[in-house]
Design a protein around this motif. Structure first.
Motif, mmCIF file in Angstrom:
data_model
loop_
_atom_site.group_PDB
_atom_site.id
_atom_site.type_symbol
_atom_site.label_atom_id
_atom_site.label_comp_id
_atom_site.label_asym_id
_atom_site.label_seq_id
_atom_site.Cartn_x
_atom_site.Cartn_y
_atom_site.Cartn_z
ATOM 1 N N UNK A 99 0.850 -1.188 0.000
ATOM 2 C CA UNK A 99 0.000 0.000 0.000
ATOM 3 C C UNK A 99 0.886 1.239 0.000
ATOM 4 N N UNK A 100 0.652 2.124 -0.956
ATOM 5 C CA UNK A 100 1.359 3.396 -1.022
ATOM 6 C C UNK A 100 0.310 4.476 -0.739
ATOM 7 N N UNK A 101 0.429 5.127 0.421
ATOM 8 C CA UNK A 101 -0.533 6.139 0.839
ATOM 9 C C UNK A 101 0.060 7.508 0.513
ATOM 10 N N UNK A 102 -0.663 8.259 -0.319
ATOM 11 C CA UNK A 102 -0.172 9.566 -0.759
ATOM 12 C C UNK A 102 -1.162 10.639 -0.339
ATOM 13 N N UNK A 103 -0.671 11.884 -0.281
ATOM 14 C CA UNK A 103 -1.546 12.984 0.113
ATOM 15 C C UNK A 103 -2.664 13.163 -0.908
ATOM 16 N N UNK A 104 -3.769 13.720 -0.457
ATOM 17 C CA UNK A 104 -4.921 13.975 -1.305
ATOM 18 C C UNK A 104 -4.706 15.257 -2.089
ATOM 19 N N UNK A 105 -4.985 15.218 -3.374
ATOM 20 C CA UNK A 105 -4.867 16.405 -4.233
ATOM 21 C C UNK A 105 -6.276 16.932 -4.510
ATOM 22 N N UNK A 106 -6.596 18.068 -3.923
ATOM 23 C CA UNK A 106 -7.940 18.630 -4.032
ATOM 24 C C UNK A 106 -8.350 18.960 -5.460
ATOM 25 N N UNK A 107 -7.400 19.380 -6.284
ATOM 26 C CA UNK A 107 -7.731 19.808 -7.648
ATOM 27 C C UNK A 107 -7.577 18.711 -8.683
ATOM 28 N N UNK A 108 -7.513 17.477 -8.267
ATOM 29 C CA UNK A 108 -7.389 16.367 -9.206
ATOM 30 C C UNK A 108 -5.944 16.084 -9.549
ATOM 31 N N UNK A 109 -5.738 15.183 -10.494
ATOM 32 C CA UNK A 109 -4.381 14.813 -10.879
ATOM 33 C C UNK A 109 -3.912 15.626 -12.086
ATOM 34 N N UNK A 110 -2.675 15.411 -12.474
ATOM 35 C CA UNK A 110 -2.071 16.171 -13.565
ATOM 36 C C UNK A 110 -2.834 15.967 -14.869
ATOM 37 N N UNK A 111 -3.258 14.754 -15.127
ATOM 38 C CA UNK A 111 -3.996 14.488 -16.365
ATOM 39 C C UNK A 111 -5.288 15.311 -16.417
ATOM 40 N N UNK A 112 -6.012 15.378 -15.306
ATOM 41 C CA UNK A 112 -7.243 16.171 -15.262
ATOM 42 C C UNK A 112 -6.940 17.655 -15.463
#
Length: 64
Positions: free
Chosen positions: A45-58
């Protein structure tokens, strides 16, 4: 979440662990932070911070 059965090739597992270690080191406002890394008998499991504005692709899709 990565099933360990997908990391059955030693080189692939080595690259995966190397990537996690690199994520632990990187500290920048422009890079998503690694919060935690957990291994169970069958899964990594790799737990990463939440990105409020979506990912780079979005983001790229919105700007194009």
């Amino acid at each position: 979440m990565v099933k360990k059965e997908k990391l059955n090739v030693p080189k692939l597992r080595e690259l995966f662990i190397s990537e996690v270690k690199l994520m632990e080191i990187l500290k920048s406002d422009n890079v998503v932070k690694l919060v935690d890394y957990i291994e169970s008998p069958n899964t990594c499991y790799v737990v990463m911070e939440f990105c409020y504005n979506g990912d780079l692709e979005q983001y790229i899709q919105k700007k194009s």
